[in-house]
Write a protein that holds these residues in place. Sequence first.
Motif, PDB file in Angstrom:
ATOM      1  N   ALA A   1       0.809  -1.215   0.000  1.00  0.00           N
ATOM      2  CA  ALA A   1       0.000   0.000   0.000  1.00  0.00           C
ATOM      3  C   ALA A   1       0.845   1.269   0.000  1.00  0.00           C
ATOM      4  O   ALA A   1       0.467   2.271  -0.629  1.00  0.00           O
ATOM      5  CB  ALA A   1      -0.945   0.002   1.200  1.00  0.00           C
ATOM      6  N   TRP A   2       1.985   1.244   0.693  1.00  0.00           N
ATOM      7  CA  TRP A   2       2.685   2.492   0.980  1.00  0.00           C
ATOM      8  C   TRP A   2       4.131   2.539   0.497  1.00  0.00           C
ATOM      9  O   TRP A   2       4.766   3.590   0.595  1.00  0.00           O
ATOM     10  CB  TRP A   2       2.637   2.756   2.490  1.00  0.00           C
ATOM     11  N   LEU A   3       4.662   1.434  -0.013  1.00  0.00           N
ATOM     12  CA  LEU A   3       6.049   1.418  -0.490  1.00  0.00           C
ATOM     13  C   LEU A   3       6.069   0.957  -1.955  1.00  0.00           C
ATOM     14  O   LEU A   3       6.434  -0.175  -2.261  1.00  0.00           O
ATOM     15  CB  LEU A   3       6.910   0.483   0.374  1.00  0.00           C
ATOM     16  N   PRO A   4       5.699   1.830  -2.874  1.00  0.00           N
ATOM     17  CA  PRO A   4       5.666   1.427  -4.282  1.00  0.00           C
ATOM     18  C   PRO A   4       7.046   1.116  -4.858  1.00  0.00           C
ATOM     19  O   PRO A   4       7.129   0.516  -5.943  1.00  0.00           O
ATOM     20  CB  PRO A   4       5.042   2.647  -4.984  1.00  0.00           C
ATOM     21  N   GLY A   5       8.095   1.458  -4.131  1.00  0.00           N
ATOM     22  CA  GLY A   5       9.447   1.192  -4.620  1.00  0.00           C
ATOM     23  C   GLY A   5      10.002  -0.158  -4.241  1.00  0.00           C
ATOM     24  O   GLY A   5      11.180  -0.431  -4.522  1.00  0.00           O
ATOM     25  N   VAL A   6       9.208  -1.039  -3.596  1.00  0.00           N
ATOM     26  CA  VAL A   6       9.707  -2.353  -3.212  1.00  0.00           C
ATOM     27  C   VAL A   6       8.805  -3.448  -3.763  1.00  0.00           C
ATOM     28  O   VAL A   6       7.652  -3.205  -4.140  1.00  0.00           O
ATOM     29  CB  VAL A   6       9.812  -2.513  -1.672  1.00  0.00           C
ATOM     30  N   ASP A   7       9.358  -4.644  -3.783  1.00  0.00           N
ATOM     31  CA  ASP A   7       8.590  -5.835  -4.119  1.00  0.00           C
ATOM     32  C   ASP A   7       8.124  -6.471  -2.813  1.00  0.00           C
ATOM     33  O   ASP A   7       8.929  -7.031  -2.065  1.00  0.00           O
ATOM     34  CB  ASP A   7       9.465  -6.811  -4.907  1.00  0.00           C
ATOM     35  N   ALA A   8       6.843  -6.360  -2.523  1.00  0.00           N
ATOM     36  CA  ALA A   8       6.304  -6.866  -1.254  1.00  0.00           C
ATOM     37  C   ALA A   8       6.382  -8.380  -1.148  1.00  0.00           C
ATOM     38  O   ALA A   8       6.209  -8.939  -0.058  1.00  0.00           O
ATOM     39  CB  ALA A   8       4.868  -6.406  -1.063  1.00  0.00           C
ATOM     40  N   ASP A   9       6.635  -9.061  -2.271  1.00  0.00           N
ATOM     41  CA  ASP A   9       6.745 -10.518  -2.249  1.00  0.00           C
ATOM     42  C   ASP A   9       8.188 -11.002  -2.185  1.00  0.00           C
ATOM     43  O   ASP A   9       8.431 -12.200  -2.140  1.00  0.00           O
ATOM     44  CB  ASP A   9       6.071 -11.104  -3.497  1.00  0.00           C
ATOM     45  N   ALA A  10       9.142 -10.071  -2.174  1.00  0.00           N
ATOM     46  CA  ALA A  10      10.566 -10.430  -2.078  1.00  0.00           C
ATOM     47  C   ALA A  10      11.110  -9.807  -0.803  1.00  0.00           C
ATOM     48  O   ALA A  10      11.397  -8.606  -0.754  1.00  0.00           O
ATOM     49  CB  ALA A  10      11.330  -9.926  -3.298  1.00  0.00           C
ATOM     50  N   PHE A  11      11.211 -10.605   0.239  1.00  0.00           N
ATOM     51  CA  PHE A  11      11.558 -10.060   1.548  1.00  0.00           C
ATOM     52  C   PHE A  11      12.386 -11.069   2.350  1.00  0.00           C
ATOM     53  O   PHE A  11      12.347 -12.273   2.102  1.00  0.00           O
ATOM     54  CB  PHE A  11      10.297  -9.700   2.343  1.00  0.00           C
ATOM     55  N   THR A  12      13.134 -10.536   3.311  1.00  0.00           N
ATOM     56  CA  THR A  12      13.910 -11.349   4.244  1.00  0.00           C
ATOM     57  C   THR A  12      13.485 -10.974   5.655  1.00  0.00           C
ATOM     58  O   THR A  12      13.700  -9.825   6.085  1.00  0.00           O
ATOM     59  CB  THR A  12      15.416 -11.103   4.078  1.00  0.00           C
ATOM     60  N   PRO A  13      12.885 -11.890   6.418  1.00  0.00           N
ATOM     61  CA  PRO A  13      12.458 -11.557   7.779  1.00  0.00           C
ATOM     62  C   PRO A  13      13.651 -11.275   8.693  1.00  0.00           C
ATOM     63  O   PRO A  13      14.750 -11.813   8.507  1.00  0.00           O
ATOM     64  CB  PRO A  13      11.712 -12.820   8.239  1.00  0.00           C
ATOM     65  N   ILE A  14      13.427 -10.420   9.681  1.00  0.00           N
ATOM     66  CA  ILE A  14      14.425 -10.088  10.703  1.00  0.00           C
ATOM     67  C   ILE A  14      13.811 -10.403  12.058  1.00  0.00           C
ATOM     68  O   ILE A  14      12.628 -10.151  12.293  1.00  0.00           O
ATOM     69  CB  ILE A  14      14.794  -8.596  10.665  1.00  0.00           C
ATOM     70  N   SER A  15      14.607 -10.952  12.971  1.00  0.00           N
ATOM     71  CA  SER A  15      14.147 -11.183  14.345  1.00  0.00           C
ATOM     72  C   SER A  15      15.000 -10.368  15.297  1.00  0.00           C
ATOM     73  O   SER A  15      16.232 -10.450  15.271  1.00  0.00           O
ATOM     74  CB  SER A  15      14.249 -12.674  14.701  1.00  0.00           C
ATOM     75  N   CYS A  16      14.357  -9.556  16.130  1.00  0.00           N
ATOM     76  CA  CYS A  16      15.081  -8.755  17.111  1.00  0.00           C
ATOM     77  C   CYS A  16      14.206  -8.582  18.346  1.00  0.00           C
ATOM     78  O   CYS A  16      13.033  -8.944  18.336  1.00  0.00           O
ATOM     79  CB  CYS A  16      15.467  -7.400  16.532  1.00  0.00           C
ATOM     80  N   THR A  17      14.792  -8.059  19.411  1.00  0.00           N
ATOM     81  CA  THR A  17      14.024  -7.845  20.639  1.00  0.00           C
ATOM     82  C   THR A  17      13.920  -6.366  20.973  1.00  0.00           C
ATOM     83  O   THR A  17      14.803  -5.576  20.650  1.00  0.00           O
ATOM     84  CB  THR A  17      14.663  -8.565  21.843  1.00  0.00           C
ATOM     85  N   TYR A  18      12.808  -6.012  21.602  1.00  0.00           N
ATOM     86  CA  TYR A  18      12.632  -4.739  22.286  1.00  0.00           C
ATOM     87  C   TYR A  18      12.556  -5.050  23.783  1.00  0.00           C
ATOM     88  O   TYR A  18      11.923  -6.044  24.177  1.00  0.00           O
ATOM     89  CB  TYR A  18      11.315  -4.075  21.914  1.00  0.00           C
ATOM     90  N   THR A  19      13.136  -4.191  24.593  1.00  0.00           N
ATOM     91  CA  THR A  19      12.902  -4.211  26.039  1.00  0.00           C
ATOM     92  C   THR A  19      12.314  -2.852  26.386  1.00  0.00           C
ATOM     93  O   THR A  19      13.003  -1.837  26.340  1.00  0.00           O
ATOM     94  CB  THR A  19      14.190  -4.476  26.816  1.00  0.00           C
ATOM     95  N   THR A  20      11.028  -2.834  26.711  1.00  0.00           N
ATOM     96  CA  THR A  20      10.255  -1.600  26.739  1.00  0.00           C
ATOM     97  C   THR A  20       9.755  -1.283  28.133  1.00  0.00           C
ATOM     98  O   THR A  20       9.244  -2.158  28.838  1.00  0.00           O
ATOM     99  CB  THR A  20       9.062  -1.717  25.767  1.00  0.00           C
ATOM    100  N   THR A  21       9.884  -0.012  28.523  1.00  0.00           N
ATOM    101  CA  THR A  21       9.321   0.471  29.777  1.00  0.00           C
ATOM    102  C   THR A  21       7.884   0.928  29.530  1.00  0.00           C
ATOM    103  O   THR A  21       7.476   1.135  28.386  1.00  0.00           O
ATOM    104  CB  THR A  21      10.130   1.653  30.328  1.00  0.00           C
TER     105      THR A  21
END
Length: 374
Positions: free
Chosen positions: A298-318
């Motif tokens: 919807a909002w990133l016409p400059g990318v291929d939404a079907d070509a992606f690499t997932p990322i895993s990270c953590t937040y530690t939130t107050t």
Amino acid sequence: MTRHEVDVVVVGGGGMGSAAAWRLAGRGADVVLLERFEPGHVRGASHGASRIFRVSYTEPVYIRLAQEAERSWRELEAAAGVSLLTVTGGIDHGRTDGLGVLAEALEAAGAPGEWLAPQEAAERWPGLRYDGKVLFHPASGRLHADDALSALQAQAARLGAVVRHETPVTSIVVRGDDAVEVRAGEDVYQAKRVVVAAGAWTRKLLGGLVPLPPLRVTQEQPAYFAPLREMAWPSFVHHLDGESPAATGFPSGVYGLGTPGEGIKTGFHGTGPVVDPDDRDFQPEPAQLRILREYARAWLPGVDADAFTPISCTYTTTPTADFVLDRVGPVVVAAGFSGHGFKFVPAVGRILADLALTDARPDVRFALRRPAGA
């Protein structure tokens, strides 16, 4: 059992701990940095090729801290002989009154932004679709997180710090106002201060020692999307609140930035499931990825939404998303960076060194016990 006497032990070799070791060693302190995992590990919150750098905050304390961090990043680059901060410019956009508040705060801090019409923004950065107002801030950009950690630790060691990886801390015992004992395997470190910058493991190490606020640890699910062609990308924040038609179906606002060699990093903010940092599966979360891909379509016409690499990270939130930077007796705490802390790393290192070596107290916003209404 081997005993060591040092001035300061830093627990945690992510961005904040590494910056603290750098600043402490630069002031002549005898410091040892203990990191439980190997160099370059991906279990914490400081790995990867990119983080957003920006000064665009509504709160003056964060704007000042970002401005200090920008100077300190350049200082580190000069000392290490590497490039860490790339200026790309950044934008905030969305149908929210908060953008006006943001612009006023930046103007008051001497770092004014520039209002752009959506059409003008699209001509500069055609990879994005724009929602309502667009605020451009030219000083924003991209930090290389992995290289920053390497530089911080190398400079800390050059200044005399001892940096030890694969050295998990098993206990911290307070012996007095200026005495603390840190145990790591068969080694026991006796120090005047300990700086604990352990990210998602903070409560496990400090529960009961200091009055921590609730710390929520989540596994987040950003992704790199493949760009359709070469083009310029700013760092960006899309503000999606409940009054915006664009917010329908999305769990939070969205951040993103171009990451050379990886793609366009994009993610929701603080919407992942709660996890135990010692029991993560690191697996892509299908529902989050599906919604993120819908956003990209919807909002990133400059990318291929079907070509992606997932990322895993953590937040530690107050609960407030503010940092904890404070000291109780000999224990200095750096925690709760809430998914927006990395840009401030060298400035936070200076604050932690101040707390460890002087009688400095934190800004009330960062205190362990904030006064009512603060």
